[in-house]
Design a protein around this motif. Structure first.
Motif, PDB file in Angstrom:
ATOM      1  N   GLY A 260       0.807  -1.214   0.000  1.00 29.52           N
ATOM      2  CA  GLY A 260       0.000   0.000   0.000  1.00 29.52           C
ATOM      3  C   GLY A 260       0.838   1.261   0.000  1.00 29.52           C
ATOM      4  O   GLY A 260       1.309   1.713  -1.046  1.00 29.52           O
ATOM      5  N   PRO A 261       1.051   1.842   1.194  1.00 26.49           N
ATOM      6  CA  PRO A 261       1.726   3.146   1.263  1.00 26.49           C
ATOM      7  C   PRO A 261       3.159   3.159   0.724  1.00 26.49           C
ATOM      8  O   PRO A 261       3.579   4.142   0.122  1.00 26.49           O
ATOM      9  CB  PRO A 261       1.696   3.503   2.748  1.00 26.49           C
ATOM     10  CG  PRO A 261       1.071   2.375   3.458  1.00 26.49           C
ATOM     11  CD  PRO A 261       0.569   1.387   2.480  1.00 26.49           C
ATOM     12  N   PHE A 262       3.905   2.075   0.914  1.00 31.07           N
ATOM     13  CA  PHE A 262       5.258   2.021   0.351  1.00 31.07           C
ATOM     14  C   PHE A 262       5.173   2.090  -1.167  1.00 31.07           C
ATOM     15  O   PHE A 262       5.943   2.805  -1.809  1.00 31.07           O
ATOM     16  CB  PHE A 262       5.982   0.749   0.800  1.00 31.07           C
ATOM     17  CG  PHE A 262       7.409   0.656   0.351  1.00 31.07           C
ATOM     18  CD1 PHE A 262       8.426   1.203   1.120  1.00 31.07           C
ATOM     19  CD2 PHE A 262       7.754   0.006  -0.827  1.00 31.07           C
ATOM     20  CE1 PHE A 262       9.758   1.115   0.717  1.00 31.07           C
ATOM     21  CE2 PHE A 262       9.076  -0.085  -1.246  1.00 31.07           C
ATOM     22  CZ  PHE A 262      10.076   0.476  -0.468  1.00 31.07           C
ATOM     23  N   GLY A 263       4.245   1.348  -1.740  1.00 32.57           N
ATOM     24  CA  GLY A 263       4.053   1.356  -3.192  1.00 32.57           C
ATOM     25  C   GLY A 263       3.642   2.717  -3.725  1.00 32.57           C
ATOM     26  O   GLY A 263       3.925   3.063  -4.875  1.00 32.57           O
ATOM     27  N   LYS A 264       2.985   3.520  -2.873  1.00 31.98           N
ATOM     28  CA  LYS A 264       2.595   4.892  -3.245  1.00 31.98           C
ATOM     29  C   LYS A 264       3.695   5.891  -2.918  1.00 31.98           C
ATOM     30  O   LYS A 264       3.509   7.093  -3.049  1.00 31.98           O
ATOM     31  CB  LYS A 264       1.308   5.274  -2.514  1.00 31.98           C
ATOM     32  CG  LYS A 264       0.110   4.441  -2.924  1.00 31.98           C
ATOM     33  CD  LYS A 264      -1.095   4.803  -2.060  1.00 31.98           C
ATOM     34  CE  LYS A 264      -2.245   3.858  -2.354  1.00 31.98           C
ATOM     35  NZ  LYS A 264      -3.346   4.026  -1.402  1.00 31.98           N
ATOM     36  N   LYS A 265       4.817   5.356  -2.439  1.00 29.36           N
ATOM     37  CA  LYS A 265       6.007   6.146  -2.113  1.00 29.36           C
ATOM     38  C   LYS A 265       5.749   7.155  -1.005  1.00 29.36           C
ATOM     39  O   LYS A 265       6.258   8.288  -1.031  1.00 29.36           O
ATOM     40  CB  LYS A 265       6.572   6.811  -3.368  1.00 29.36           C
ATOM     41  CG  LYS A 265       6.972   5.796  -4.430  1.00 29.36           C
ATOM     42  CD  LYS A 265       7.495   6.454  -5.677  1.00 29.36           C
ATOM     43  CE  LYS A 265       7.768   5.370  -6.718  1.00 29.36           C
ATOM     44  NZ  LYS A 265       8.196   5.933  -7.988  1.00 29.36           N
ATOM     45  N   GLU A 266       4.964   6.728  -0.025  1.00 28.68           N
ATOM     46  CA  GLU A 266       4.727   7.568   1.142  1.00 28.68           C
ATOM     47  C   GLU A 266       5.927   7.400   2.081  1.00 28.68           C
ATOM     48  O   GLU A 266       6.201   6.292   2.566  1.00 28.68           O
ATOM     49  CB  GLU A 266       3.422   7.173   1.826  1.00 28.68           C
ATOM     50  CG  GLU A 266       2.208   7.437   0.956  1.00 28.68           C
ATOM     51  CD  GLU A 266       0.896   7.029   1.592  1.00 28.68           C
ATOM     52  OE1 GLU A 266       0.829   6.871   2.832  1.00 28.68           O
ATOM     53  OE2 GLU A 266      -0.083   6.845   0.832  1.00 28.68           O
ATOM     54  N   LYS A 267       6.624   8.500   2.344  1.00 32.18           N
ATOM     55  CA  LYS A 267       7.891   8.463   3.081  1.00 32.18           C
ATOM     56  C   LYS A 267       7.760   7.796   4.449  1.00 32.18           C
ATOM     57  O   LYS A 267       8.644   7.054   4.874  1.00 32.18           O
ATOM     58  CB  LYS A 267       8.446   9.873   3.223  1.00 32.18           C
ATOM     59  CG  LYS A 267       9.846   9.923   3.805  1.00 32.18           C
ATOM     60  CD  LYS A 267      10.357  11.356   3.844  1.00 32.18           C
ATOM     61  CE  LYS A 267      11.746  11.458   4.406  1.00 32.18           C
ATOM     62  NZ  LYS A 267      11.897  11.017   5.762  1.00 32.18           N
ATOM     63  N   TRP A 268       6.671   8.032   5.128  1.00 31.72           N
ATOM     64  CA  TRP A 268       6.509   7.460   6.470  1.00 31.72           C
ATOM     65  C   TRP A 268       6.589   5.941   6.435  1.00 31.72           C
ATOM     66  O   TRP A 268       7.082   5.327   7.387  1.00 31.72           O
ATOM     67  CB  TRP A 268       5.193   7.905   7.124  1.00 31.72           C
ATOM     68  CG  TRP A 268       3.978   7.237   6.539  1.00 31.72           C
ATOM     69  CD1 TRP A 268       3.168   7.724   5.551  1.00 31.72           C
ATOM     70  CD2 TRP A 268       3.452   5.953   6.894  1.00 31.72           C
ATOM     71  NE1 TRP A 268       2.177   6.818   5.257  1.00 31.72           N
ATOM     72  CE2 TRP A 268       2.328   5.714   6.070  1.00 31.72           C
ATOM     73  CE3 TRP A 268       3.820   4.975   7.803  1.00 31.72           C
ATOM     74  CZ2 TRP A 268       1.566   4.552   6.145  1.00 31.72           C
ATOM     75  CZ3 TRP A 268       3.058   3.808   7.883  1.00 31.72           C
ATOM     76  CH2 TRP A 268       1.952   3.618   7.058  1.00 31.72           C
ATOM     77  N   SER A 269       6.100   5.335   5.352  1.00 26.13           N
ATOM     78  CA  SER A 269       6.095   3.869   5.280  1.00 26.13           C
ATOM     79  C   SER A 269       7.514   3.324   5.182  1.00 26.13           C
ATOM     80  O   SER A 269       7.856   2.344   5.844  1.00 26.13           O
ATOM     81  CB  SER A 269       5.240   3.385   4.107  1.00 26.13           C
ATOM     82  OG  SER A 269       5.796   3.781   2.864  1.00 26.13           O
ATOM     83  N   ARG A 270       8.354   3.962   4.382  1.00 25.07           N
ATOM     84  CA  ARG A 270       9.753   3.560   4.282  1.00 25.07           C
ATOM     85  C   ARG A 270      10.459   3.754   5.618  1.00 25.07           C
ATOM     86  O   ARG A 270      11.194   2.900   6.083  1.00 25.07           O
ATOM     87  CB  ARG A 270      10.453   4.366   3.191  1.00 25.07           C
ATOM     88  CG  ARG A 270      11.801   3.832   2.769  1.00 25.07           C
ATOM     89  CD  ARG A 270      13.071   4.610   3.101  1.00 25.07           C
ATOM     90  NE  ARG A 270      12.972   5.825   3.830  1.00 25.07           N
ATOM     91  CZ  ARG A 270      13.228   7.034   3.350  1.00 25.07           C
ATOM     92  NH1 ARG A 270      13.580   7.211   2.100  1.00 25.07           N
ATOM     93  NH2 ARG A 270      13.148   8.091   4.117  1.00 25.07           N
ATOM     94  N   ASP A 271      10.186   4.894   6.270  1.00 24.60           N
ATOM     95  CA  ASP A 271      10.808   5.184   7.570  1.00 24.60           C
ATOM     96  C   ASP A 271      10.358   4.186   8.629  1.00 24.60           C
ATOM     97  O   ASP A 271      11.168   3.735   9.449  1.00 24.60           O
ATOM     98  CB  ASP A 271      10.481   6.611   8.012  1.00 24.60           C
ATOM     99  CG  ASP A 271      11.091   7.670   7.100  1.00 24.60           C
ATOM    100  OD1 ASP A 271      11.972   7.336   6.284  1.00 24.60           O
ATOM    101  OD2 ASP A 271      10.668   8.838   7.211  1.00 24.60           O
ATOM    102  N   ALA A 272       9.086   3.823   8.620  1.00 22.39           N
ATOM    103  CA  ALA A 272       8.561   2.868   9.605  1.00 22.39           C
ATOM    104  C   ALA A 272       9.182   1.486   9.400  1.00 22.39           C
ATOM    105  O   ALA A 272       9.569   0.823  10.373  1.00 22.39           O
ATOM    106  CB  ALA A 272       7.037   2.784   9.502  1.00 22.39           C
TER     107      ALA A 272
END
Length: 142
Positions: free
Chosen positions: A83-95
């Motif tokens: 989901g969010p990682f695939g949408k390149k949402e920075k928080w997801s990568r950081d989490a």
């Protein structure tokens, strides 16, 4: 140049591996499938004698909790990656990165502290498998 999609799929595969091994640990730690792992653990903590029946029951329970936690963590990771990682949402990568680093530091420290050195190699492998896609996609999240 390898695409973002490739690394996302890689991280999704890592999630699947974590789920799979979590289920194996939780449900099959008593079986012949686990003989090598149990030999390493028993040789580290109960050299020569092996664990008595009460320790075996405790170990089975602990493996159940460990495996369930791993499977749950892997499933959560899969949802974030898909989901969010695939949408390149920075928080997801950081989490994901923070969770992997926290797990690695504590698990590896405890493995070294207790003499379970065989687990350090496993930890390094998982760190590389999970960390590589995070590093390779770093610029995508700027």
């Amino acid at each position: 140049m390898v695409s973002f999609s490739f690394w996302q799929k890689w991280l999704l595969a890592v999630s699947g591996i974590i789920i799979f091994f979590g289920l194996v640990i939780a449900l099959l730690s008593w079986s012949p499938v686990f003989v090598v792992f149990n030999t390493l653990v028993n040789g580290t903590f109960w050299p020569g004698t092996g664990p008595d029946e009460s320790i075996q029951r405790f170990t089975l329970w602990a493996y159940g909790m460990l495996g369930a936690t791993m499977a749950g963590w892997g499933l959560t990771l899969a949802f974030i990656v898909n989901g969010p990682f695939g949408k390149k949402e920075k928080w997801s990568r950081d989490a994901i990165a923070a969770g992997v680093v926290l797990w690695f530091v504590i698990d590896t420290f405890m493995s070294v502290y207790t003499g379970a050195y065989f687990n350090v190699g496993v930890n390094v492998l998982v760190l590389v498998l999970a960390g590589l896609p995070l590093l390779m996609t770093l610029k995508e999240f700027k």
